[in-house]
Scaffold this motif. Structure first.
Motif, short mmCIF file in Angstrom:
data_model
loop_
_atom_site.label_atom_id
_atom_site.label_comp_id
_atom_site.label_asym_id
_atom_site.label_seq_id
_atom_site.Cartn_x
_atom_site.Cartn_y
_atom_site.Cartn_z
N VAL A 136 6.83 -4.39 1.42
CA VAL A 136 7.64 -5.43 2.03
C VAL A 136 6.70 -6.42 2.72
O VAL A 136 5.61 -6.08 3.16
CB VAL A 136 8.65 -4.86 3.05
CG1 VAL A 136 9.68 -3.99 2.37
CG2 VAL A 136 7.95 -4.09 4.15
N TYR A 137 7.17 -7.68 2.77
CA TYR A 137 6.44 -8.73 3.49
C TYR A 137 7.17 -8.97 4.81
O TYR A 137 8.39 -9.16 4.83
CB TYR A 137 6.40 -10.03 2.69
CG TYR A 137 5.67 -9.94 1.37
CD1 TYR A 137 4.79 -8.89 1.09
CD2 TYR A 137 5.86 -10.91 0.39
CE1 TYR A 137 4.11 -8.81 -0.10
CE2 TYR A 137 5.19 -10.85 -0.83
CZ TYR A 137 4.33 -9.80 -1.07
OH TYR A 137 3.66 -9.73 -2.27
N ALA A 139 11.12 5.22 6.21
CA ALA A 139 9.90 5.16 7.03
C ALA A 139 9.15 3.88 6.71
O ALA A 139 9.14 3.41 5.57
CB ALA A 139 9.00 6.37 6.77
N GLY A 140 8.52 3.29 7.76
CA GLY A 140 7.69 2.11 7.55
C GLY A 140 8.21 0.86 8.22
O GLY A 140 7.49 -0.14 8.30
N LEU A 141 9.45 0.88 8.73
CA LEU A 141 10.02 -0.29 9.39
C LEU A 141 10.66 0.12 10.70
O LEU A 141 11.08 1.28 10.87
CB LEU A 141 11.07 -0.97 8.49
CG LEU A 141 10.58 -1.68 7.23
CD1 LEU A 141 11.76 -2.24 6.45
CD2 LEU A 141 9.58 -2.77 7.56
N VAL A 201 -1.29 -13.80 0.94
CA VAL A 201 -2.55 -13.32 1.50
C VAL A 201 -2.25 -12.79 2.89
O VAL A 201 -1.61 -13.48 3.71
CB VAL A 201 -3.62 -14.43 1.56
CG1 VAL A 201 -4.90 -13.89 2.19
CG2 VAL A 201 -3.90 -14.97 0.16
N GLU A 202 -2.70 -11.60 3.17
CA GLU A 202 -2.50 -11.01 4.49
C GLU A 202 -3.03 -11.94 5.57
O GLU A 202 -4.17 -12.41 5.52
CB GLU A 202 -3.21 -9.66 4.56
CG GLU A 202 -3.05 -8.93 5.87
CD GLU A 202 -1.87 -7.98 5.89
OE1 GLU A 202 -1.39 -7.65 6.99
OE2 GLU A 202 -1.42 -7.57 4.80
N ILE A 222 1.70 -7.43 5.17
CA ILE A 222 2.13 -6.69 3.98
C ILE A 222 2.08 -5.21 4.30
O ILE A 222 1.05 -4.68 4.71
CB ILE A 222 1.22 -7.01 2.78
CG1 ILE A 222 1.23 -8.52 2.49
CG2 ILE A 222 1.67 -6.24 1.54
CD1 ILE A 222 0.30 -8.95 1.38
N ARG A 223 3.21 -4.54 4.10
CA ARG A 223 3.31 -3.14 4.55
C ARG A 223 4.02 -2.29 3.48
O ARG A 223 4.99 -2.73 2.87
CB ARG A 223 4.09 -3.07 5.85
CG ARG A 223 4.10 -1.70 6.51
CD ARG A 223 5.01 -1.69 7.73
NE ARG A 223 4.61 -2.70 8.72
CZ ARG A 223 5.33 -2.97 9.81
NH1 ARG A 223 6.48 -2.32 10.03
NH2 ARG A 223 4.93 -3.90 10.66
N GLY A 224 3.51 -1.08 3.29
CA GLY A 224 4.17 -0.12 2.41
C GLY A 224 5.24 0.65 3.14
O GLY A 224 5.10 0.96 4.33
N VAL A 225 6.35 0.95 2.47
CA VAL A 225 7.47 1.66 3.09
C VAL A 225 7.91 2.82 2.20
O VAL A 225 7.57 2.89 1.02
CB VAL A 225 8.66 0.71 3.33
CG1 VAL A 225 8.29 -0.36 4.34
CG2 VAL A 225 9.13 0.08 2.02
N THR A 226 8.69 3.71 2.77
CA THR A 226 9.30 4.82 2.03
C THR A 226 10.75 4.49 1.77
O THR A 226 11.52 4.27 2.72
CB THR A 226 9.19 6.13 2.82
OG1 THR A 226 7.81 6.41 3.09
CG2 THR A 226 9.77 7.29 2.01
N VAL A 227 11.12 4.42 0.49
CA VAL A 227 12.48 4.01 0.11
C VAL A 227 13.34 5.26 -0.12
O VAL A 227 13.02 6.10 -0.96
CB VAL A 227 12.45 3.15 -1.16
CG1 VAL A 227 13.86 2.72 -1.56
CG2 VAL A 227 11.56 1.92 -0.95
N ALA A 228 14.41 5.36 0.65
CA ALA A 228 15.35 6.47 0.46
C ALA A 228 16.36 6.17 -0.64
O ALA A 228 16.80 7.06 -1.36
CB ALA A 228 16.08 6.77 1.76
#
Length: 389
Positions: A329-330, A357-359, A374-375, A340-346
């Protein structure tokens, strides 16, 4: 001589004048303004991460099929003398109502003969018992009298012949009954293969029929969808239970909906598709379970299915457009910079994504596309809900 000198000096003079004019223009040109501002921030649409109780929903598709679908096969032979008006494609079948009638004269004669043989066998048994009674009285003082002398084998034989005659009688009655073709369930005719006057033999396929008391929809599920349901492989619902399922399809230019229940999951994964199949049922699809406008859930119809999955009392919800490839997700941070972050999608659907998880609640996720992200790049947030007319 003068003309020759002019021809030589003229080009030199022109070049000299041009050079002087260029030097003058360069000396008097204004200095360009220098831009001290940095790169212009990129405008993006954002929405807040909401935390709320959510019931997961699985969306899949399948084809409606009858739980009971059989070939109607003749068990006796003869000429078809009667055909029901309902024995046509789409005809309605009622339990016990004849669809076809085969000429039964031969079977009635066979039944009369079987009854006659049964009467003869019963008489033979009574005669054998009487003879046995006489022999027993005559040989009552003979301790070594044989079974044959006492008429025991004769009685056993007479009784065996009576049982054979009774079996023949039952077979004749059964064959006569089978000249009338009926079904033990309500249904519809899918196809027919015989007509009145046609001669059929045992084993002739008369047509294909299917039951309308219960239909099934076989629904494919991937691993993520199975997780959203929270059910184990091989699940069987208790009697009267099961997860609610809403079916929908476009029929005759209108969207219709039907209600059913998921009652079981296959005990094995399909080796070709690597999918697990669920079975949903709808009772009385041509009657009480028809849509609000009266459209039945017809066999063969391809339908969309929405299955109500497990309940999450506290889940992070974002629009589906905010979830990027690779479960990324951005976000726009407090300094208006891209993160820019990675998340766990239920769970993810075409409308929303449930993040386990992640937000955190209140964070701003970006729903619009970003070219060459670009980060740390500068951003300007535009609220997606306010921008929607």
């Amino acid at each position: 001589m003068t003309k020759k000198l002019v021809k030589i000096l003229a080009p030199v003079v022109v070049i000299a004048v041009s050079a002087g004019a260029y030097a003058l223009l360069q000396a008097t040109r204004p200095e360009p303004e220098k831009n001290s501002d940095g790169p212009r921030p990129t405008s993006v649409y954002t929405t807040g991460v909401s935390q709320q109780a959510t019931a997961l929903e699985v969306i899949t598709q399948g084809e409606v099929r009858s739980r009971t679908e059989i070939d109607l096969v003749s068990q006796v032979g003869g000429r078809v003398v009667s055909v029901s008006p309902e024995f046509v494609e789409g005809g309605r079948i009622e339990p016990g109502v004849p669809l076809l009638q085969v000429e039964d004269a031969d079977y009635r004669l066979a039944l009369s003969q079987a009854r006659s043989r049964m009467a003869d066998a019963e008489l033979a048994v009574q005669q054998a018992l009487a003879d046995q009674d006489v022999a027993r009285k005559q040989l009552r003082n003979d301790p070594n009298a044989s079974d044959l002398a006492l008429k025991k084998p004769q009685v056993a034989q007479a009784r065996a012949l009576r049982e054979a005659a009774r079996a023949s009688l039952e077979q004749a009655e059964l064959d006569l009954e089978r000249t009338r073709f009926t079904l033990p369930f309500a249904g519809r005719v899918a196809s027919t293969r015989v007509h009145i006057g046609q001669f059929i033999t045992p084993g002739t396929v008369l047509g294909k029929v299917f039951g309308t008391e219960l239909v099934e929809v076989r629904l494919p599920l991937n691993n993520q969808q199975l997780a959203s349901l929270g059910l184990p492989i091989g699940y069987i619902a208790p009697a009267g239970g099961g997860l609610p399922v809403t079916f929908s399809a476009q029929v005759a230019g209108e969207i219709h909906q039907w209600q059913g229940k998921l009652v079981r999951l296959d005990a094995s994964v399909d080796a070709d598709t690597r999918m697990l199949y669920a079975i949903a049922e709808v009772a009385d699809p041509y009657g009480s379970a028809a849509s609000a406008s009266g459209m039945p859930l017809a066999v063969g119809l391809f339908v969309d299915a929405r299955i109500e999955g497990r309940y999450l009392p506290s889940a992070m919800t974002i629009p589906a457009s905010a979830l990027r490839a690779g479960n990324m997700v951005y976000l726009i941070n407090g300094e208006d910079r891209l993160e820019i972050r990675g998340v766990t999608v239920a769970h993810a659907s075409t409308e929303r994504a449930i993040i386990s998880a992640g937000l955190e609640p209140g964070e701003r996720v970006i729903t619009s596309a970003i070219r060459n992200p670009v980060e740390g790049m500068a951003l300007v947030a535009v609220d997606a809900e306010e921008a929607t007319p």
